[in-house]
Design a protein around this motif. Structure first.
Motif, PDB file in Angstrom:
ATOM      1  N   GLN A  73      -5.789   3.546 -15.992  1.00  3.87           N
ATOM      2  CA  GLN A  73      -5.375   2.333 -15.284  1.00  3.87           C
ATOM      3  C   GLN A  73      -4.884   2.680 -13.882  1.00  3.87           C
ATOM      4  N   ASP A  74      -4.203   3.805 -13.754  1.00  4.09           N
ATOM      5  CA  ASP A  74      -3.727   4.242 -12.444  1.00  4.09           C
ATOM      6  C   ASP A  74      -4.902   4.588 -11.530  1.00  4.09           C
ATOM      7  N   TYR A  75      -5.942   5.216 -12.091  1.00  8.82           N
ATOM      8  CA  TYR A  75      -7.124   5.533 -11.288  1.00  8.82           C
ATOM      9  C   TYR A  75      -7.745   4.249 -10.740  1.00  8.82           C
ATOM     10  N   LEU A  76      -7.846   3.241 -11.598  1.00  4.56           N
ATOM     11  CA  LEU A  76      -8.430   1.964 -11.193  1.00  4.56           C
ATOM     12  C   LEU A  76      -7.563   1.272 -10.148  1.00  4.56           C
ATOM     13  N   ALA A  77      -6.247   1.284 -10.361  1.00  2.00           N
ATOM     14  CA  ALA A  77      -5.326   0.646  -9.419  1.00  2.00           C
ATOM     15  C   ALA A  77      -5.405   1.311  -8.050  1.00  2.00           C
ATOM     16  N   ALA A  78      -5.553   2.635  -8.029  1.00  2.00           N
ATOM     17  CA  ALA A  78      -5.645   3.351  -6.754  1.00  2.00           C
ATOM     18  C   ALA A  78      -6.905   2.944  -5.997  1.00  2.00           C
ATOM     19  N   THR A  79      -8.003   2.752  -6.720  1.00  2.00           N
ATOM     20  CA  THR A  79      -9.254   2.336  -6.074  1.00  2.00           C
ATOM     21  C   THR A  79      -9.122   0.939  -5.498  1.00  2.00           C
ATOM     22  N   LYS A  80      -8.535   0.027  -6.263  1.00  2.00           N
ATOM     23  CA  LYS A  80      -8.373  -1.343  -5.779  1.00  2.00           C
ATOM     24  C   LYS A  80      -7.442  -1.386  -4.566  1.00  2.00           C
ATOM     25  N   ALA A  81      -6.388  -0.585  -4.596  1.00  2.00           N
ATOM     26  CA  ALA A  81      -5.474  -0.530  -3.451  1.00  2.00           C
ATOM     27  C   ALA A  81      -6.191   0.024  -2.218  1.00  2.00           C
ATOM     28  N   GLN A  82      -7.069   0.995  -2.446  1.00  2.00           N
ATOM     29  CA  GLN A  82      -7.851   1.576  -1.356  1.00  2.00           C
ATOM     30  C   GLN A  82      -8.759   0.523  -0.719  1.00  2.00           C
TER      31      GLN A  82
END
Length: 374
Positions: free
Chosen positions: A200-209
Motif C-alpha cells: 500500500q505504501d508503494y502505491l501511495a508513493a506512486t500516486k503522490a509522485q
C-alpha cells in the motif's frame, strides 16, 4: 488509544480546506471555483515508477514486526559498572545551541536513544556519548552543511541513566495474550499485515509522485483569502498537535517564510480541487459513509461516532476527494514497475549503507509535515 498514525492525522488535518458541506449531491463544494486560480499542467498519460509488488518479508523485516509486539513485554535492565556502548539505551536531558544561541531543549522531559541506531545524534554525535555514565555531563559539538553554509551546533547533555532492553522470546502464551490462538497464527497475521502495508505504501508513493508532477507543472494565479485563512488555521492546529508549537512560534518573526509555507500547501490544495472540477470528481454522502467505515476498521476505532469526535466531516471529505483525484491520476498514468533498489537508486548489497545514511537524516525528516495519503 486509537491506532491512528501521524500520516493519517496529517492527511486528515492538512488535506484540502473546504468551506462546508451539504446534505446531498456533491459534498465537496466550495464558495469559489478552483479553475479560476489554476491553469492545470498535463495530467493524463503521466509516467511514473512504482515498486513491484512485495511477495514476502525478509527475515530482518519479520524480526522487526515481532519486536513491535514483543516490546510491550520487554524489561529494562540498568547498566552498571561500565560506560555506555553500542546497543545501550541512553536517557538524557539536553540544551541545543546554534552559534551560541539556545534553539532547542528537552525541558522537564528526558529523551531516550539507542547508541548505534542514530535516531537522535548522527555517528559523530554518538561517538561523543560513548563511555558516558549516569550523572555525566557531556558537550556534543556538531557541524552540518547544506552545501553552501555551515551550521555549528552545541548540545549540553546530562545523562540520567543507561539501560538495556531485554526482549522475551515469542511464544504461544504471548500470542494468546494478544488475542491469537497460537504463535503461528499471530506470525501469519502480522506478517501478512506488514506485507499489505508495504505494498500500500508503494502505491501511495506512486500516486503522490503523480500528483506532485501535476502541481509542479500547473500555474497558480492567486487564491481566495478564505482558503488561505482556513489552510493557515488547519496547519496551525496540526503543528501544535505534533510539535507543540504554533506556526508563529515556529517561524518566529519570519513572516515571509510562514506565508510561503502556507502558499505551498495551497498550491496542492488548489490543484486537487481544480482537477476534481475539471474531471467532475465528487464526493457523495454514501461514499463519505463508506470512507468513514473503512477508517474505523483500519485504525481500530470503536465506531464511526468515535471517529467523528476526532475529525469533522469537512476534513474527511477533503481527504476522500484528495484520494479520489490521486486514483484518477493513477488510472490515466503509464506505470513502470521497478525493484526497490532501482526506485531508491541504490544497488543491491549497499542497502545497509543506504539505511545508515537515512537514519542520520531521520531527525530532519521528522520535523517536516507531509500530506501523505490515508
Amino acid at each position: 488509544m486509537h491506532k491512528i498514525t501521524k500520516t493519517l492525522a496529517a492527511a486528515l488535518t492538512l488535506s484540502l480546506v473546504m468551506t462546508g458541506c451539504q446534505s446531498g449531491g456533491n459534498l465537496a463544494k466550495r464558495d469559489y471555483k478552483a479553475l479560476d486560480y489554476v491553469k492545470l499542467g498535463e495530467y493524463k498519460g503521466l509516467e511514473a515508477e512504482q515498486i513491484e509488488e512485495k511477495k514476502e518479508l525478509t527475515e530482518e523485516e519479520k524480526e522487526a514486526v515481532l519486536e513491535e509486539v514483543l516490546s510491550a513485554y520487554s524489561e529494562e535492565t540498568e547498566v552498571t559498572g561500565r560506560g555506555a556502548q553500542t546497543g545501550d539505551y541512553v536517557a538524557m536531558s539536553y540544551k541545543c545551541y546554534q552559534d551560541g544561541e539556545l534553539i532547542d531543549e528537552s525541558g522537564d522531559e528526558e529523551i531516550e536513544t539507542q547508541l548505534g541506531a542514530y535516531t537522535f545524534f548522527d555517528e559523530e554525535g554518538e561517538a561523543q556519548l560513548m563511555g558516558c555514565q549516569p550523572g555525566d555531563k557531556r558537550t556534543i559539538k556538531l557541524t552540518e552543511s547544506d552545501g553552501e553554509d555551515e551550521y555549528n551546533y552545541t548540545y549540553e547533555v546530562e545523562i540520567s541513566r543507561i539501560y538495556d532492553i531485554i526482549m522475551p522470546e515469542a511464544d504461544d502464551e504471548i500470542a494468546q495474550t494478544e488475542g491469537y490462538a497460537s504463535l503461528q497464527e499471530m506470525e501469519d497475521v502480522l506478517y501478512q499485515n506488514a506485507l499489505d502495508t508495504a505494498n500500500q505504501d508503494y502505491l501511495a508513493a506512486t500516486k503522490a509522485q503523480l500528483l506532485q508532477s501535476v502541481v509542479s507543472t500547473s500555474e497558480i494565479n492567486g487564491y481566495p483569502q478564505s482558503l488561505y485563512d482556513k489552510t493557515y488555521e488547519q496547519m496551525n492546529i496540526s503543528y501544535q498537535d505534533f510539535f507543540g508549537m504554533s506556526l508563529e512560534e515556529l517561524y518566529a518573526d519570519d513572516e515571509e517564510s510562514l506565508k510561503a509555507a502556507v502558499e505551498e500547501t495551497l498550491a496542492q490544495e488548489l490543484v486537487v480541487e481544480a482537477l476534481a472540477d475539471q474531471e467532475k470528481i465528487t464526493v457523495s454522502k454514501s461514499e463519505l459513509d463508506e470512507y468513514k467505515e473503512s477508517i474505523v476498521a483500519l485504525y481500530d476505532y470503536t465506531d464511526v461516532a468515535a471517529l467523528e469526535e476526532e475529525y469533522a466531516d469537512e476534513i474527511l471529505i477533503d481527504s476522500l476527494l484528495n484520494e479520489k483525484v490521486q486514483d484518477y491520476l493513477l488510472s490515466q498514468a503509464k506505470i513502470t514497475y521497478v525493484t526497490e533498489e532501482e526506485y531508491y537508486g541504490y544497488e543491491e548489497g549497499f542497502e545497509e549503507d543506504f539505511l545508515d545514511d537515512s537514519a542520520e537524516d531521520e531527525m530532519l525528516i521528522d520535523q517536516e509535515m507531509t500530506e501523505d495519503e490515508v
